[in-house]
Design an enzyme around this catalytic site. Structure first.
Site, short mmCIF file in Angstrom:
data_model
loop_
_atom_site.label_atom_id
_atom_site.label_comp_id
_atom_site.label_asym_id
_atom_site.label_seq_id
_atom_site.Cartn_x
_atom_site.Cartn_y
_atom_site.Cartn_z
N ARG A 1 -4.25 -8.74 -20.49
CA ARG A 1 -5.31 -8.46 -21.48
C ARG A 1 -4.85 -7.47 -22.55
O ARG A 1 -5.44 -7.37 -23.62
CB ARG A 1 -6.60 -7.99 -20.80
CG ARG A 1 -6.55 -6.64 -20.19
CD ARG A 1 -7.80 -6.31 -19.42
NE ARG A 1 -8.94 -5.93 -20.26
CZ ARG A 1 -9.05 -4.74 -20.86
NH1 ARG A 1 -8.12 -3.83 -20.73
NH2 ARG A 1 -10.11 -4.47 -21.60
N PRO B 1 0.82 -1.22 0.00
CA PRO B 1 0.00 0.00 0.00
C PRO B 1 0.86 1.27 0.00
O PRO B 1 0.35 2.36 -0.24
CB PRO B 1 -0.83 -0.12 1.27
CG PRO B 1 -0.31 -1.27 2.04
CD PRO B 1 0.56 -2.09 1.14
N ASP C 1 -10.99 1.20 -24.09
CA ASP C 1 -11.12 1.02 -22.64
C ASP C 1 -11.39 2.32 -21.90
O ASP C 1 -10.89 3.37 -22.29
CB ASP C 1 -9.78 0.52 -22.06
CG ASP C 1 -9.64 -0.98 -22.13
OD1 ASP C 1 -10.65 -1.65 -22.40
OD2 ASP C 1 -8.52 -1.45 -21.91
N GLU D 1 1.64 -8.73 8.80
CA GLU D 1 1.56 -7.33 9.21
C GLU D 1 2.63 -6.47 8.53
O GLU D 1 2.53 -5.26 8.53
CB GLU D 1 1.66 -7.19 10.73
CG GLU D 1 0.39 -7.59 11.46
CD GLU D 1 0.22 -9.09 11.64
OE1 GLU D 1 1.07 -9.86 11.15
OE2 GLU D 1 -0.78 -9.50 12.25
N1 ADE Z 1 -0.79 -5.12 -0.07
C1 ADE Z 1 -1.70 -4.77 0.87
N2 ADE Z 1 -2.47 -3.76 0.46
C2 ADE Z 1 -2.05 -3.46 -0.82
C3 ADE Z 1 -2.44 -2.49 -1.77
N3 ADE Z 1 -3.43 -1.62 -1.55
N4 ADE Z 1 -1.79 -2.46 -2.95
C4 ADE Z 1 -0.78 -3.32 -3.18
N5 ADE Z 1 -0.35 -4.25 -2.32
C5 ADE Z 1 -0.98 -4.32 -1.14
#
Ligand code: ADE
Length: 222
Positions: A150, A86, A164, A113
């Site tokens: 794709r 993230p 797209d 975690e």
């Molecule tokens: N791992 C956990 N959350 C994620 C996300 N939002 N994007 C990529 N990998 C992740």
């Protein structure tokens, strides 16, 4: 193109790699996808891949050794190694089009975690698929694989992705099939007119209208 996916949960990819367009792309040799279990690269007698974090705090931390060893086992001079987290750069269609040009992607799924910070030294980039936290990078790596595969020539009809959503910073136009009237809602007349110039003009107008209503931020980019 070849895609190697490094994960602690290879079983999550079984159906994904056998189904629909991705399954067909693999069967017809348009893409090679190999899934590797990071645990197989652990030197620990119990195949442990995580441990308590230094400094305390909740949760176990994915250790760097097995991840580095897994990366080294698949990496070549043509590889782009991507860590799913993230904290990575936000993913979008432009990035998918960029990744489509690569010969070899290595997708590293973080899990639990957290992962040891030093894993970051061994990847080329980090990608996030959105501002929310998943339990691991597995779904994110499927999102990237699906959206890139794709786009590979011959996987789907080219016109399917030149129109797209996002490809011209516009959302896609609405599409309809049978029946002509469903629960009182009719197919727009222009689509049954047979006039292709008119249909194309209507579709572009719909794309602009829809983007203005739903994603005005995309129009600003345009
Ligand atoms: N791992 C956990 N959350 C994620 C996300 N939002 N994007 C990529 N990998 C992740």
């Amino acid at each position: 193109m070849k895609i190697d996916i490094l994960t602690l949960f290879p079983e999550m990819f079984e159906t994904f790699c056998e189904t629909s367009i991705i399954g067909r792309a693999i069967k017809t040799g348009k893409v090679i996808i190999k899934v590797h279990n990071i645990r197989d690269y652990s030197n620990d007698p119990h195949k442990r891949v995580d441990d308590y974090g230094y400094g305390g705090g909740s949760g176990m931390v994915l250790m760097p050794e097995p991840v580095k060893r897994a990366i080294d086992s698949v990496k070549t001079k043509d590889s782009k190694v991507i860590l799913l987290t993230p904290q990575g750069q936000p993913y979008n269609q432009k990035k998918a089009l960029e990744l489509k040009l690569e010969k070899h992607l290595v997708l590293v799924c973080g899990h639990y975690e957290g992962f040891d910070e030093r894993i970051r030294y061994f990847v080329d980039e980090e990608i996030s698929i959105g501002d929310y936290v998943l339990t691991g990078g597995e779904l994110a790596s499927m999102v990237i694989t699906d959206s890139v595969v794709r786009l590979i020539d011959g996987v789907i009809k080219t016109e399917s992705h030149t129109n797209d959503s996002f490809s011209q910073d516009l959302l896609d136009y609405p599409v309809y099939t049978h029946p002509l009237i469903f629960e009182g809602h009719s197919v727009p007349e222009v689509l049954t007119s047979g006039n292709h110039a008119k249909i194309n003009a209507w579709r572009l107008e719909q794309q602009i209208k829809r983007t203005k209503n739903r994603r005005p931020d995309l129009l600003e980019k345009r």
